[in-house]
Design an enzyme around this catalytic site. Structure first.
Site, short mmCIF file in Angstrom:
data_model
loop_
_atom_site.label_atom_id
_atom_site.label_comp_id
_atom_site.label_asym_id
_atom_site.label_seq_id
_atom_site.Cartn_x
_atom_site.Cartn_y
_atom_site.Cartn_z
N SER A 1 0.79 -1.24 0.00
CA SER A 1 0.00 0.00 0.00
C SER A 1 0.82 1.28 0.00
CB SER A 1 -0.95 0.01 1.19
OG SER A 1 -2.02 -0.83 0.89
N LYS B 1 0.19 3.30 -2.92
CA LYS B 1 -0.98 4.18 -3.00
C LYS B 1 -0.57 5.67 -2.93
CE LYS B 1 -3.99 0.67 -0.96
NZ LYS B 1 -4.59 0.14 0.27
N TYR C 1 -3.98 -2.39 -10.17
CA TYR C 1 -3.78 -1.99 -8.77
C TYR C 1 -2.82 -2.96 -8.06
CZ TYR C 1 -4.94 -2.29 -3.79
OH TYR C 1 -4.86 -2.42 -2.42
N TYR D 1 -4.79 3.39 8.07
CA TYR D 1 -6.16 2.84 8.18
C TYR D 1 -6.78 3.18 9.54
CZ TYR D 1 -3.80 0.32 4.52
OH TYR D 1 -3.06 0.01 3.44
N VAL E 1 1.18 -3.78 3.73
CA VAL E 1 1.17 -5.08 4.41
C VAL E 1 2.41 -5.92 4.11
CG1 VAL E 1 -1.35 -5.25 4.69
CG2 VAL E 1 -0.25 -6.20 2.63
N1 GLU Z 1 -2.28 -5.34 -1.97
C1 GLU Z 1 -2.81 -5.25 -0.63
C2 GLU Z 1 -4.30 -5.46 -0.67
O1 GLU Z 1 -4.91 -5.03 -1.62
C3 GLU Z 1 -2.47 -3.91 -0.06
C4 GLU Z 1 -2.92 -3.74 1.36
C5 GLU Z 1 -1.95 -2.98 2.22
O2 GLU Z 1 -0.76 -2.95 1.96
O3 GLU Z 1 -2.40 -2.42 3.22
O4 GLU Z 1 -4.88 -6.06 0.21
#
Ligand code: GLU
Length: 308
Positions: free
Chosen positions: A64, A67, A192, A244, A262
């Site tokens: 993430s 992002k 994504y 989050y 993650v």
């Molecule tokens: N590729 C992971 C997902 O879509 C990213 C989640 C993350 O890193 O928080 O669940």
């Protein structure tokens, strides 16, 4: 004068008991066997000086953290219009939650939860006209902010996550049903996930994030990537939404804008001074690196550097 070398050595010792307390992101099979003992931390200052400790040249899945880069790209292209499709409020919910998206009619709370990043990827595909061009431009962008052309994605992680990506497909389908996705669900989710599977080391990540500590301009090369006001907004969203439903905790204990993934990575910026990246694959219950968060908390306490 802050002794960064000494601070990093102290942190590397003090986080040892925390390494085994986290749990790897085993919902992505390729990440399930990550070694819990891995730890790395890197700092890059505005003059290009770096301080590193641990496995700082080992690349890991940025997940993430990507992002931040896709949001930066999309904001650069679509400006404030983007906020018609994705909000700017903390979600208070897990990163892959479907619940809020249903009652808020397919508009994700922010670009850093999965649903938000999926919409952001959709806006990039619409702009670049194909999934291939979208990925290529995103990767090029990351390579240019990191000043490193060897950065690439990990196809094993990508394939493995796609096979188990039921929740991301559900989120994308739900948004499609509300008219908040222009391209095909499969194309958007695949692109994504490809962004998420880009692999970088802490040294590369701390270099890449430097432009966000300096109002959108890389302080070393003087290359401008985004406007000061856009940089301000990205930092604000990292502070309020970057972890989050633990974003409040992160602000409380660390006190810096940051973004986790993650894969076990976390990036953070100290405005007007430096960028920091940390890696340790064991995650806390919110999906953020447990030892990594603690390392950053120790860093801001020991150095006295935080935005508060
Ligand atoms: N590729 C992971 C997902 O879509 C990213 C989640 C993350 O890193 O928080 O669940």
């Amino acid at each position: 004068m802050i002794n960064y070398e000494a601070i990093l050595s102290e942190i590397a010792e003090e986080i040892v008991p925390y390494l085994s307390l986290g749990k790897v992101a085993d919902y992505i099979p390729a990440l399930a066997n990550a070694d819990l003992n891995q730890f790395a931390m890197s700092i890059t200052l505005f003059d290009g000086t770096t301080y590193n400790i641990g496995d700082f040249n080992t690349r890991f899945s940025i997940q993430s953290i990507s992002k931040v880069f896709t949001f930066t790209k999309s904001l650069n292209i679509h400006s404030a219009e983007l906020y018609n499709r994705v909000g700017k409020e903390p979600s208070g919910n897990p990163f892959n939650s479907l619940v809020q998206l249903e009652y808020e009619k397919g508009k994700p709370r922010n670009p850093f939860i999965n649903a938000g990043a999926i919409v952001i990827t959709d806006t990039l595909i619409s702009h670049y006209k194909s999934t291939e061009a979208t990925f290529e431009n995103t990767l090029n962008f990351i390579q240019s902010i990191a000043h490193n052309k060897t950065i690439d994605f990990d196809s094993e992680v990508y394939e493995s996550e796609y096979k188990t990506s039921f929740r991301n497909l559900a989120l994308a389908n739900l948004m499609k049903s509300f008219g908040n996705l222009d391209n095909s669900v499969d194309d958007v989710v695949k692109t994504y996930l490809k962004h998420c599977s880009i692999a970088m080391s802490t040294k590369e990540l701390s270099r890449a994030m430097l432009f966000l500590a300096n109002h959108g301009t890389d302080p070393i090369s003087q290359q401008n990537f985004i406007t000061p006001s856009q940089a301000k907004r990205i930092n604000a969203l990292m502070l309020t939404c970057g972890h989050y439903d633990a974003s409040g905790e992160f602000a409380f204990y660390v006190g810096l804008p940051g973004k986790s993934g993650v894969g076990g990575g976390i990036v953070a910026v100290v405005p007007n001074m430096m960028s920091i990246a940390v890696f340790s694959p064991g995650l806390n219950s919110w999906g953020n690196s447990l030892a990594g968060t603690h390392a950053l908390q120790l860093f801001t306490s020991k150095s006295g550097l935080s935005i508060f």
